[in-house]
Scaffold this active site. Structure first.
Site, PDB file in Angstrom:
ATOM      1  N   CYS A 102     -52.228-131.016 -22.701  1.00 54.69           N
ATOM      2  CA  CYS A 102     -51.418-130.909 -23.915  1.00 54.69           C
ATOM      3  C   CYS A 102     -52.281-131.395 -25.064  1.00 54.69           C
ATOM      4  O   CYS A 102     -52.762-132.535 -25.037  1.00 54.69           O
ATOM      5  CB  CYS A 102     -50.179-131.792 -23.763  1.00 54.69           C
ATOM      6  SG  CYS A 102     -49.202-131.941 -25.261  1.00 54.69           S
ATOM      7  N   ASN A 103     -52.502-130.537 -26.039  1.00 52.14           N
ATOM      8  CA  ASN A 103     -53.358-130.919 -27.168  1.00 52.14           C
ATOM      9  C   ASN A 103     -52.763-132.070 -27.973  1.00 52.14           C
ATOM     10  O   ASN A 103     -53.481-132.953 -28.425  1.00 52.14           O
ATOM     11  CB  ASN A 103     -53.555-129.722 -28.095  1.00 52.14           C
ATOM     12  CG  ASN A 103     -54.425-128.657 -27.478  1.00 52.14           C
ATOM     13  OD1 ASN A 103     -55.614-128.606 -27.710  1.00 52.14           O
ATOM     14  ND2 ASN A 103     -53.832-127.804 -26.657  1.00 52.14           N
TER      15      ASN A 103
ATOM     16  N   TYR B   4     -43.426-132.117 -28.333  1.00 47.30           N
ATOM     17  CA  TYR B   4     -44.171-133.282 -28.793  1.00 47.30           C
ATOM     18  C   TYR B   4     -44.692-133.077 -30.228  1.00 47.30           C
ATOM     19  O   TYR B   4     -44.902-134.038 -30.953  1.00 47.30           O
ATOM     20  CB  TYR B   4     -45.383-133.533 -27.894  1.00 47.30           C
ATOM     21  CG  TYR B   4     -45.110-134.173 -26.552  1.00 47.30           C
ATOM     22  CD1 TYR B   4     -43.822-134.495 -26.126  1.00 47.30           C
ATOM     23  CD2 TYR B   4     -46.177-134.486 -25.703  1.00 47.30           C
ATOM     24  CE1 TYR B   4     -43.608-135.088 -24.890  1.00 47.30           C
ATOM     25  CE2 TYR B   4     -45.973-135.089 -24.473  1.00 47.30           C
ATOM     26  CZ  TYR B   4     -44.688-135.382 -24.061  1.00 47.30           C
ATOM     27  OH  TYR B   4     -44.494-135.983 -22.847  1.00 47.30           O
ATOM     28  N   GLY B   5     -44.939-131.813 -30.574  1.00 50.28           N
ATOM     29  CA  GLY B   5     -45.637-131.493 -31.825  1.00 50.28           C
ATOM     30  C   GLY B   5     -45.096-132.167 -33.072  1.00 50.28           C
ATOM     31  O   GLY B   5     -45.859-132.690 -33.880  1.00 50.28           O
TER      32      GLY B   5
ATOM     33  N   CYS C 126     -53.195-125.208 -28.584  1.00 52.62           N
ATOM     34  CA  CYS C 126     -51.953-125.716 -27.992  1.00 52.62           C
ATOM     35  C   CYS C 126     -51.821-124.958 -26.677  1.00 52.62           C
ATOM     36  O   CYS C 126     -51.986-123.734 -26.652  1.00 52.62           O
ATOM     37  CB  CYS C 126     -50.758-125.432 -28.903  1.00 52.62           C
ATOM     38  SG  CYS C 126     -49.162-125.759 -28.117  1.00 52.62           S
ATOM     39  N   THR C 127     -51.549-125.685 -25.611  1.00 49.96           N
ATOM     40  CA  THR C 127     -51.564-125.018 -24.304  1.00 49.96           C
ATOM     41  C   THR C 127     -50.404-124.035 -24.129  1.00 49.96           C
ATOM     42  O   THR C 127     -50.414-123.239 -23.197  1.00 49.96           O
ATOM     43  CB  THR C 127     -51.569-126.059 -23.160  1.00 49.96           C
ATOM     44  OG1 THR C 127     -50.503-126.983 -23.361  1.00 49.96           O
ATOM     45  CG2 THR C 127     -52.893-126.791 -23.119  1.00 49.96           C
ATOM     46  N   HIS C 128     -49.418-124.090 -25.014  1.00 53.24           N
ATOM     47  CA  HIS C 128     -48.348-123.080 -24.961  1.00 53.24           C
ATOM     48  C   HIS C 128     -48.812-121.722 -25.520  1.00 53.24           C
ATOM     49  O   HIS C 128     -48.221-120.694 -25.215  1.00 53.24           O
ATOM     50  CB  HIS C 128     -47.152-123.515 -25.809  1.00 53.24           C
ATOM     51  CG  HIS C 128     -46.264-124.551 -25.175  1.00 53.24           C
ATOM     52  ND1 HIS C 128     -46.659-125.850 -24.976  1.00 53.24           N
ATOM     53  CD2 HIS C 128     -44.990-124.465 -24.708  1.00 53.24           C
ATOM     54  CE1 HIS C 128     -45.652-126.535 -24.419  1.00 53.24           C
ATOM     55  NE2 HIS C 128     -44.635-125.711 -24.251  1.00 53.24           N
TER      56      HIS C 128
ATOM     57  N   GLU D 214     -40.915-121.923 -24.973  1.00 52.17           N
ATOM     58  CA  GLU D 214     -39.998-122.657 -24.085  1.00 52.17           C
ATOM     59  C   GLU D 214     -38.695-121.874 -23.878  1.00 52.17           C
ATOM     60  O   GLU D 214     -37.975-122.128 -22.932  1.00 52.17           O
ATOM     61  CB  GLU D 214     -39.715-124.061 -24.644  1.00 52.17           C
ATOM     62  CG  GLU D 214     -40.945-124.960 -24.710  1.00 52.17           C
ATOM     63  CD  GLU D 214     -41.225-125.768 -23.435  1.00 52.17           C
ATOM     64  OE1 GLU D 214     -40.275-126.149 -22.745  1.00 52.17           O
ATOM     65  OE2 GLU D 214     -42.414-126.012 -23.136  1.00 52.17           O
TER      66      GLU D 214
ATOM     67  N   ASP E 198     -47.960-132.095 -19.425  1.00 53.79           N
ATOM     68  CA  ASP E 198     -47.741-131.486 -20.731  1.00 53.79           C
ATOM     69  C   ASP E 198     -46.312-131.831 -21.145  1.00 53.79           C
ATOM     70  O   ASP E 198     -45.523-132.322 -20.331  1.00 53.79           O
ATOM     71  CB  ASP E 198     -47.914-129.954 -20.625  1.00 53.79           C
ATOM     72  CG  ASP E 198     -47.620-129.245 -21.936  1.00 53.79           C
ATOM     73  OD1 ASP E 198     -48.198-129.624 -22.968  1.00 53.79           O
ATOM     74  OD2 ASP E 198     -46.799-128.303 -21.954  1.00 53.79           O
ATOM     75  N   SER E 199     -45.971-131.497 -22.388  1.00 52.54           N
ATOM     76  CA  SER E 199     -44.591-131.716 -22.833  1.00 52.54           C
ATOM     77  C   SER E 199     -43.626-130.792 -22.099  1.00 52.54           C
ATOM     78  O   SER E 199     -42.429-131.059 -22.064  1.00 52.54           O
ATOM     79  CB  SER E 199     -44.491-131.452 -24.333  1.00 52.54           C
ATOM     80  OG  SER E 199     -44.808-130.104 -24.607  1.00 52.54           O
TER      81      SER E 199
HETATM   82  N1  DGL Z   1     -48.437-127.799 -25.256  1.00 46.18           N
HETATM   83  C1  DGL Z   1     -48.572-128.857 -26.177  1.00 46.18           C
HETATM   84  C2  DGL Z   1     -49.880-128.848 -26.901  1.00 46.18           C
HETATM   85  O1  DGL Z   1     -50.852-128.348 -26.361  1.00 46.18           O
HETATM   86  C3  DGL Z   1     -47.467-129.307 -27.063  1.00 46.18           C
HETATM   87  C4  DGL Z   1     -46.279-128.551 -27.358  1.00 46.18           C
HETATM   88  C5  DGL Z   1     -45.193-129.405 -27.953  1.00 46.18           C
HETATM   89  O2  DGL Z   1     -44.531-130.064 -27.167  1.00 46.18           O
HETATM   90  O3  DGL Z   1     -45.015-129.410 -29.178  1.00 46.18           O
HETATM   91  O4  DGL Z   1     -49.996-129.381 -27.979  1.00 46.18           O
END
Ligand code: DGL
Length: 266
Positions: free
Chosen positions: A74-75, A42-43, A184-186, A152, A10-11
């Site tokens: 990570c989506n 990453y978003g 989003c996995t966060h 984060e 993941d990011s």
């Molecule tokens: N956890 C990530 C996702 O599922 C991305 C979060 C990010 O880095 O913006 O998209």
């Protein structure tokens, strides 16, 4: 082959929601988790840049750890690179988008559903396509810039997160959706805040949990499950600050995250 570890990335910390579910579902498996905290989030990045990161990480997991299966936890990375990763690597590659979309369509009673994710994920249209092919149609897709940064920072339930969530989720409240996918996995770490804003009647579906079930199903079908029920080891790797990763990571995942190691790109 079954003795090799599962690789996932993941990011940053978000994929730990998938790692937690995998450790609970498949406690005999070894896994290697890479959090690209040096380059998160990453978003907001262009998808081709995220795809480049995803390929670089997948290569390390395959070459250095000889993983038997890759989980794109990570989506945003899955929206950017799932197909190209599948083309490039011989091991099975599981993403978070299809399992989540299928579970969303199964869970709704009214058919009015929402998915929330990063700008990259939502703008890619990957969920809109996946929900449609799973048989859903009445979808509100919302980008939630800022959510990942709160996670984060380890800030899950503050007044500021509530204010942001009320503003970003209003269109889903107005649309009276009965089910919302955390794309989003966060976001599972913000489930309490999101649930408060959406109301108790709205079911929250986690792409992280659904992905772990998909990984188990695929491993059972292809004979990749290890021949022992417990004692799996988890290895955690970060591209950023190790002590921060260990501290916040342990708080998020639990005691299995005792130590992390740093990886430097050559
Ligand atoms: N956890 C990530 C996702 O599922 C991305 C979060 C990010 O880095 O913006 O998209």
């Amino acid at each position: 082959m079954a003795e090799r570890p599962i690789g996932m990335f993941d990011s940053g910390f978000g994929g730990l929601t998938v790692a937690r579910a995998l450790i609970d579902l498949l406690p005999g498996e070894d896994l290697v988790y890479l959090g690209d905290t040096a380059r998160y989030p990453y978003g907001p990045r262009p998808l081709d840049e995220v795809a480049g990161f995803a390929h670089q990480i997948a290569e390390v997991l395959v070459d250095r750890w000889d993983v038997k299966l890759l989980v794109v936890a990570c989506n945003t990375a899955a929206a950017a690179a799932l197909e190209s990763l599948r083309d490039r690597f011989d091991v099975p590659v599981v993403g978070v988008i299809e399992p989540g979309a299928r579970a969303l369509v199964q869970a709704t009673e009214t058919g009015r559903v929402a998915v929330i994710g990063t700008v990259g994920t939502i703008d890619s249209g990957a969920y809109q396509r996946a929900v449609e092919s799973a048989g859903g149609s009445d979808l509100v897709a919302l980008a939630c810039p800022g959510f990942v940064e709160f996670v984060e920072r380890g800030e899950f339930d503050s007044e500021q997160v509530h204010v942001l969530a009320r503003r970003l989720l209003q269109p889903a409240v107005d649309a009276k959706v009965d089910t919302m996918l955390l794309g989003c996995t966060h976001y599972p770490y913000l489930a309490r805040t999101i649930g408060d804003v959406m109301g108790r009647d709205v079911v929250l579906v986690s792409s992280a949990d659904e992905t772990a079930f998909e990984v188990r199903r695929l491993m059972l079908d292809s004979g990749l499950v290890r021949d022992r029920a417990t004692g799996g080891r988890a290895t955690f790797v970060t591209t950023g600050d190790v002590s921060w990763f260990e501290e916040l990571g342990r708080q998020l995942l639990g005691p299995e995250l005792e130590r992390a190691e740093r990886i430097h790109w050559s």
